[in-house]
Design an enzyme around this catalytic site. Structure first.
Site, PDB file in Angstrom:
ATOM      1  N   LEU A   1       0.684  -4.362 -19.498  1.00  0.00           N
ATOM      2  CA  LEU A   1       0.524  -5.396 -18.337  1.00  0.00           C
ATOM      3  C   LEU A   1      -1.023  -5.552 -18.006  1.00  0.00           C
ATOM      4  O   LEU A   1      -1.845  -4.590 -18.112  1.00  0.00           O
ATOM      5  CB  LEU A   1       0.995  -4.719 -17.023  1.00  0.00           C
ATOM      6  N   ASP A   2      -1.572  -6.769 -17.797  1.00  0.00           N
ATOM      7  CA  ASP A   2      -2.841  -6.875 -17.654  1.00  0.00           C
ATOM      8  C   ASP A   2      -3.384  -6.133 -16.378  1.00  0.00           C
ATOM      9  O   ASP A   2      -2.612  -5.890 -15.537  1.00  0.00           O
ATOM     10  CB  ASP A   2      -3.439  -8.450 -18.034  1.00  0.00           C
ATOM     11  N   ALA A   3      -4.499  -5.945 -16.260  1.00  0.00           N
ATOM     12  CA  ALA A   3      -5.260  -5.115 -15.049  1.00  0.00           C
ATOM     13  C   ALA A   3      -4.719  -5.869 -13.935  1.00  0.00           C
ATOM     14  O   ALA A   3      -4.859  -5.040 -12.845  1.00  0.00           O
ATOM     15  CB  ALA A   3      -6.599  -5.256 -15.256  1.00  0.00           C
ATOM     16  N   ASN A   4      -4.801  -7.239 -13.860  1.00  0.00           N
ATOM     17  CA  ASN A   4      -4.447  -7.880 -12.506  1.00  0.00           C
ATOM     18  C   ASN A   4      -2.773  -8.002 -12.356  1.00  0.00           C
ATOM     19  O   ASN A   4      -2.429  -8.706 -11.232  1.00  0.00           O
ATOM     20  CB  ASN A   4      -4.974  -9.335 -12.549  1.00  0.00           C
TER      21      ASN A   4
END
Length: 264
Positions: free
Chosen positions: A116-119
């Site tokens: 999952l991306d950081a955001n």
């Protein structure tokens, strides 16, 4: 007939008796496991086994009523509700917060299934089962993921239809398996639920941006048969036996050559 005659693949005195492995996995007591075997409800590597005594190895695939069981008890499977701001890495070269914060308490060396991306927050699986991790993270395997997105603007029925009918992005055609409007959110925003199995980089954000509704917040609520449920942000828990059975049942070698999942 001897135990060797029931061994996996060829005559092999190694391994544990099938009913003992079933009992150790928590399926049932050894006596009940023997009954399940006698009823023809157990398979080993796709073959129905209806007599007790067969010896199996940790690498063998055992199912009961079509649901796989865990045969290798050295493997661990953990669900994390990943917070925003944490990168899906066990050692971030830039010094950003990473997944080590959530794996230190476990004796096993765990790593993440997909990203999952950081955001993006939400459901991430941590495990030391490399084979299963590879299969589940590979887009050609087709495991679905469901996200809740808070997006800018009011989403129309026509926009939902476009998401489910599909359209072209700069890297090819994309279509959501499911999409629905959940209702308005604060500040003139909307909430949308979207399900898809694509593993393309930041695909949910790119899809919603392409239809004119940039993502403000994004949470993954479901990964295959696993649901985030009431697990709080930043918390972890071991998968239940039911969840693990459903996950292991899905594990088949991937077909095709797409790259692994690189985030939403």
């Amino acid at each position: 007939m001897s135990d060797a005659d029931f061994s996996t693949g060829s005559t092999n005195p190694e391994g544990e008796r099938l009913q003992k492995v079933m009992a150790a996995s928590g399926v049932a007591s050894r006596r009940v496991s023997e009954d399940l075997i006698a009823q023809g409800r157990v398979t080993v590597n796709g073959e129905v086994v209806d007599e007790p005594g067969r010896r199996v190895l940790p690498t063998d695939r055992i199912t009961v009523d079509g649901t796989a069981i865990q045969t290798d008890t050295t493997k661990r499977y953990v669900m994390l509700n990943k917070p925003v701001g944490v990168v899906s890495s066990m050692a971030d070269e830039s010094g950003r917060p990473d997944l080590r914060e959530f794996t230190r308490e476990y004796e096993e060396r765990l790593f993440n299934v997909g990203r999952l991306d950081a955001n993006t927050s939400g459901l991430l699986v941590l495990t030391n089962d490399g084979d299963l991790a590879h299969v589940l993270a590979h887009p050609s395997f087709g495991v679905s993921k469901t996200y809740i997105a808070k997006v800018s603007g009011t989403v129309s029925a026509q926009t939902i239809s476009k998401l489910t009918k599909g359209f072209d992005l700069d890297d090819g055609f994309i279509v959501a398996d499911k999409a629905r409007m959940l209702g308005p959110a604060s500040g003139g925003a909307s909430q949308v639920e979207i399900t898809l199995h694509s593993g393309r980089n930041r695909i949910v954000r790119r899809m919603l941006d392409a239809v004119g509704h940039p993502v403000l917040e994004l949470v993954r609520r479901q990964f295959g048969p696993l649901h985030l449920g009431s697990l709080k942000v930043g918390q972890t828990r071991d998968l239940t036996k039911v969840e693990l059975g459903e996950l292991l049942t899905l594990s088949r070698p991937p077909q095709g050559g797409e790259k692994e999942e690189t985030g939403a």
